[in-house]
Every structure is written in structure tokens, then in C-alpha cells.
Design a protein around this motif. Sequence first.
Motif, PDB file in Angstrom:
ATOM      1  N   LEU A 180       2.650  17.717  -0.350  1.00  0.00           N
ATOM      2  CA  LEU A 180       2.677  16.184  -0.270  1.00  0.00           C
ATOM      3  C   LEU A 180       2.000  15.550  -1.549  1.00  0.00           C
ATOM      4  O   LEU A 180       2.033  14.371  -1.320  1.00  0.00           O
ATOM      5  N   LEU A 182      -0.907  15.388  -1.644  1.00  0.00           N
ATOM      6  CA  LEU A 182      -2.017  14.541  -0.793  1.00  0.00           C
ATOM      7  C   LEU A 182      -3.264  15.364  -1.005  1.00  0.00           C
ATOM      8  O   LEU A 182      -3.199  16.743  -0.505  1.00  0.00           O
ATOM      9  N   TYR A 207      -1.700  10.601   8.998  1.00  0.00           N
ATOM     10  CA  TYR A 207      -0.905  10.551   7.578  1.00  0.00           C
ATOM     11  C   TYR A 207       0.452  10.011   7.575  1.00  0.00           C
ATOM     12  O   TYR A 207       1.092   9.503   6.968  1.00  0.00           O
ATOM     13  N   ARG A 208       1.360  10.689   8.605  1.00  0.00           N
ATOM     14  CA  ARG A 208       2.843  10.062   8.876  1.00  0.00           C
ATOM     15  C   ARG A 208       2.873   8.822   9.099  1.00  0.00           C
ATOM     16  O   ARG A 208       3.938   8.393   8.160  1.00  0.00           O
ATOM     17  N   ARG A 229       2.847   7.528   5.393  1.00  0.00           N
ATOM     18  CA  ARG A 229       4.035   8.136   4.729  1.00  0.00           C
ATOM     19  C   ARG A 229       5.074   7.218   4.889  1.00  0.00           C
ATOM     20  O   ARG A 229       5.917   7.026   4.062  1.00  0.00           O
ATOM     21  N   ARG A 230       5.320   6.765   6.256  1.00  0.00           N
ATOM     22  CA  ARG A 230       6.499   6.066   6.547  1.00  0.00           C
ATOM     23  C   ARG A 230       6.654   4.852   5.944  1.00  0.00           C
ATOM     24  O   ARG A 230       7.540   4.415   5.513  1.00  0.00           O
ATOM     25  N   ARG A 245      -0.509   6.877  -2.768  1.00  0.00           N
ATOM     26  CA  ARG A 245      -1.196   8.110  -2.498  1.00  0.00           C
ATOM     27  C   ARG A 245      -2.635   7.836  -2.128  1.00  0.00           C
ATOM     28  O   ARG A 245      -3.347   8.603  -1.457  1.00  0.00           O
ATOM     29  N   ILE A 276      -3.671   6.998   1.368  1.00  0.00           N
ATOM     30  CA  ILE A 276      -3.768   8.408   2.143  1.00  0.00           C
ATOM     31  C   ILE A 276      -4.936   9.346   1.832  1.00  0.00           C
ATOM     32  O   ILE A 276      -5.552   9.589   3.054  1.00  0.00           O
ATOM     33  N   ARG A 314      10.933  14.925  -3.985  1.00  0.00           N
ATOM     34  CA  ARG A 314      10.628  14.499  -2.777  1.00  0.00           C
ATOM     35  C   ARG A 314      11.740  13.583  -2.143  1.00  0.00           C
ATOM     36  O   ARG A 314      12.288  13.614  -0.990  1.00  0.00           O
TER      37      ARG A 314
END
Lengths: 310, 340
Positions: free
Chosen positions: A34, A36, A100-101, A104-105, A110, A113, A193
Motif C-alpha cells: 500500500l 502505507l 484505511y479503506r 483509500r476509496r 498518503r 492515511i 497500483r
Amino acid sequence: MDIQSFFQDVLNAFQWGSFYALIALGYTLVYGVLLLINFAHGDIFMVGAYIGFFVATFLLGTYAVHLPFHLPHLVIFVLTLVITMILTAGVGVTLERVAYRPLRRKGAGRLYIVITALMAGLILENGNLALLGASRKAFPTLIHDTVYTVAGVSFTNIRIVVILAALAVFLFLETIVRKTKIGMAMRAISFDRVAVPLMGIPIDTVIVFTFILGSSMAALAGVLFVSAYPVLEPYMGAMIGWKAFIAAVVGGIGDIRGAFIGGFLLGFIEIFVAAVFPSTFRDLISFGILLIFLSLKPTGIFGVARAQKI
Amino acid sequence: MRHYLSLILYLAVCLLIVVTFQQNWLNPYIQIVMMFIGINVMLSSSLNLINGYMGEFSCGHAGFMAVGAYAASLLNMGLFTTTSVFGHSIFIGPRYAVFLFPVTLIIAGVAAALVGLLVAIPSFKTRGDYLAIITLAVNYIVKSSIENIQVIGGARGFMGMRQVVTAMTDMIDIPWLMIWILAFIGISIVALKRFVGSTYGKGVIAIRDDEIAAEIMSVNTQRVKLIAFMLSSGIAGIAGGLFAHVLGYINPGTFTIMKSTEIMVMVYLGGMGSLSGSVMSAILFTVMLEFLRPLQLFKWVLIPLLLIVLMLFRPEGLMGNRELTDVFPRLRRLFSSREY
């Protein structure tokens, strides 16, 4: 320093480095996929240790209920490891789903997050402190310390278990990442990605799998850690988590070999500094070495400088 | 006249605060909270230069604060008071504390800026996560070195800064500490504002957007980074010096990653790349911390939770990338181009 205490220190460093390596693996796995920095990872280690404590005391029948049967301690130890790894993986996945999701969506940067990860770590730490209180807990002895002495170097069975576990985990993860299909997907996501979902790879599944791997390794480290040093406190994950993160970066974050080598390197530096200098100098000298190292080789041992396009 | 409106307004607010302090209209608790607000404003706005404008991830700001705190306290204790550590005050007595206090603070800032070099120089070659580690390491190194110097108390901490404050109030009885806090807030905000608006500031923003492109477009990235890091850590050092004198007792345990995280929270709450956002969030955050005090331990569960919710629904922070004048254009007409 005579030769005996030297080998003793080497052994200690291997054990100490194993903990760092196990936690650093979690950082590096998530980062590899990720990009992350999962700053909550150190606290997942702590949560793993606590879950291990509750599972172990439950199985021993000393907590809440009395079980109608008695299990041998070795069985309890193995069961604790397995159950804790499963439960902690659940915690890690929950964290990913809840915190996190959604970010991310939304395509948040970055840094946001990373901040969320930091905050999630704080919640885990302080939530634990608020719910369970500040009193330290003692982990029950599941494996009785047996001290072996070979040529003046003494070591306990738990120490051997820790080192072997770290090695086994390393081989296991290397195999997964290098040899399996899902490992290939993980490497592909870190490579590009945008293109990966277009190739029909379920990106969320792979990410969840990564979190399962990372969190269960942290749980393993947690249970092994409290077996070796049987004291649990809410902040036990903070310091070791930051240091494991440093180990991961020194090794070259995103690379499993790097996390492994970096963890052992940090373990060696800390143990040998404490062996030669007063132990209060440990942080100072080990971080000083890391600072110099990173200034000279900014990408870490195994890290590759990515070519940047403009 | 309009040109100086912001300055006049700021001075008026300062005067008001100082008078309320002087007349003791507020109880001491609120006074202390206000001082902490001031210090936090300096800390968050200085960190915003690195984390917001430059887009790096510095998570060791408390380290610079520690350097400033110790430097200022040691200087002041050595110069103005008689202590067991330094013996009789060196060549200057407590009478000069009033005049030399800002000088020692600035020296503390310079010391912190020099420690900032530890981050600035590696930053020439490293970026992002690796630089984050370096800032983290510097924070640990500073804390650990202070712990290992027994002369200044080591891990036990260092105290007695109250004497310096008393020495100042003995001379002229006005709330000196608050005055200096207000003065240094003004100076540091103006300095940051001017710096961001200058060519260097444009360079800082260019580095955030794309470092390589900035370098090709003839931005001297090394120089810009050096100055930005030193300015940021210098202001943090001054804030640390003031912090030490407000508290009267410092120990290395105060300046951990936890403190750095707190400052980072303020920056991201206010919005990256927004000075007015940082100022507002520092005020908001400090006040919120005090209001949530009755919750005790759950305070530190609730605050991260609030921040996560904020990140989910407004990830750019309160102000985002904008200044107060961008949100309320009418203010711009009032304050011309020099708000704060």
C-alpha cells in the motif's frame, strides 16, 4: 570482552533481533503493498500480547471460567499462538476496513492515511489503558524455562523457539511472496497500483490478505515476547513498534529480506552497545548509527531507489 | 493605516491579554492554559512549514523543542540565578534578567536550529519515509543525550526556572512570561508568513509539488531545505524555551514521540499549508484538551477518534490549503496582503 560473553551476546542479539524482525515484517508487508506506514502496527503487537494473555489464562482456567478439562501446557501454548494469531488478524483487518479503506476509496493522500494510522495506534493504546487499567499483567508461564549451557554459553528453550520462529516466518513469507499467486499479486500492486485492478486482480482481497499476514506475525511476536519477558502493559508496543519500523526502513522498507536483516542489525547494535557502554547509551548510540547509515545509504540495505518521472 | 491594521489589531489583542493578566481577572489556571495555547501556536505553525508547505513528514519536532527548552533554561539559570549546579550567577545578576531573557531565548532558538542541521543535511539525499525515520531518530537522540548528561539532571529533569521569572517580576511587576510569549508568537508568525511569501517560500512549495522539477527550474533545493528546516526548528526551540519557563520544570520524558505526535495532530487538524489554520487548530486543540479533562483516560481515546472522523470526512483539515483570507475574501480587503 572474552569469547564466552561474546557468544552469549550474539545469542541475546539474535533473540532480541527476532522480535524486531517479526514486527518489522508486518510494517514492510503493508508498505510493500500500500505504500502505507502502518503506525498502528506496534500497537497491534501489544493487542496480540494482550489477546494471548486472555486466551492463555482462559485455557489455563484461571480467568473467568473453569474449564472442565486440563490441557498440557505445551498444547495450551500452541493453541494460544494459533487462536491469538487468528484473533489479532481480525483486529488488523478491522482496522483496515474501518479506518484505511474508506480513506483509500476517497483517494486521500498518503499522509492522511499515515495520520489515521497513528491515531488508530493511540486509540488502541489508550483504549486498552482506559478499559483494563494501568496495572501490569503477568503472563502465565506456559513453557518452563530450561537453561542449557553449552561451552559456557547459556540459553533457554524459549530463546531457541523465538529465533526458530523468526527464521520460519521469514522462509514462510518469502515463499508466499515469491512463489504463490497471491504473492505475485502483492508484488504487482506495489509495482503499479493503477494497472493491477484492470488485470482482474481483486485488489481489496490482496490488501486484506496482507493485513492478515502482518497482524498475525505481530501476534506471534507478541505472544513470544511475553513468554520471554512476562510483563504486559498498554505502552509495551509503542517503543518496540517505532524501533521495528526503523529496522524495516534500514533494511529497505517494502523488502522482506530487508526487514529481517534490519531487525537483526538493530538487535545486534542494541545488545552490543549495552554490552560495551553503559546501558543508558543504548538508544543514543544505536540511533546515531542509524542516522549515519541512512545519510550514507538513504534507501536502506535492500531498497532500490525508484526512478522518478517528471 | 490599512497597511498596519493587522499589526495594530494584534497589538490591541496583546494589550488586552496583558491587562487581564495584570489585573488577575482570570484565574491562574486559565492564564496557564492561555500560555500553553501561545506555545502550541508557535509549535504547530513552525511544523507546518515542514509538514505542510514542504510536504515532508517530520515526526520529531519535540526534539528541537527539548534543545531549546534546555538551552534557554541552562543559560538563564546560569546567568541570572544562584544554583547548586552553576554556583553563584556568572557575572550578571538577576537584575538583568528582564533585558537578557529574549536574548537567551533567541540563543536557544539558534541552538535548536543547529540541531535542526542533523535533519536538514540528510534531507538533501533522502525524502519521505526515510526522512521521517531520520527526524524520529533525531528526536530519540536528543532525548537520550539529555538523559545521559548528569550535570543537567539527566532523566530526573531540571528545575528552578521559576526563579528567572520571579527575578523578572521583581524588577517590574507585569506578566513578563505572557508578554514574551505574545511577542515571540508575533515574530515567528510574521517570519513564517514572510518566508512562505518570499522566493524561498515559493521554492519550498515547489519542492513539495515536485522536487526534481523544482531543481531543474533552478530552485536551489539544498539551500531552501536548509533554511526551512533551520527556521522551523529554531522557532520550535524558542517555543521550547518558553515552555520550560511556563512549567518551571522540564525532564526529557516530556519531549517524546508523544509530544511530537501532538504537534503533528495540530498541524493536520488545521490543514497542511495554512498558517492561519495552524494557529486556529492550536487554539482549538489546546482548549479541547482542557475541556475534555474530566474524561480522564478516555480523553486520549476520544481525541484520536475525532481526528480519524475528521480525516474521513474532511481529510484536508479545517482550512485545507487555504488561509483565512481565502475563506473570507472580505478580510483580504480589510487587511491588504499582510494578515497577522
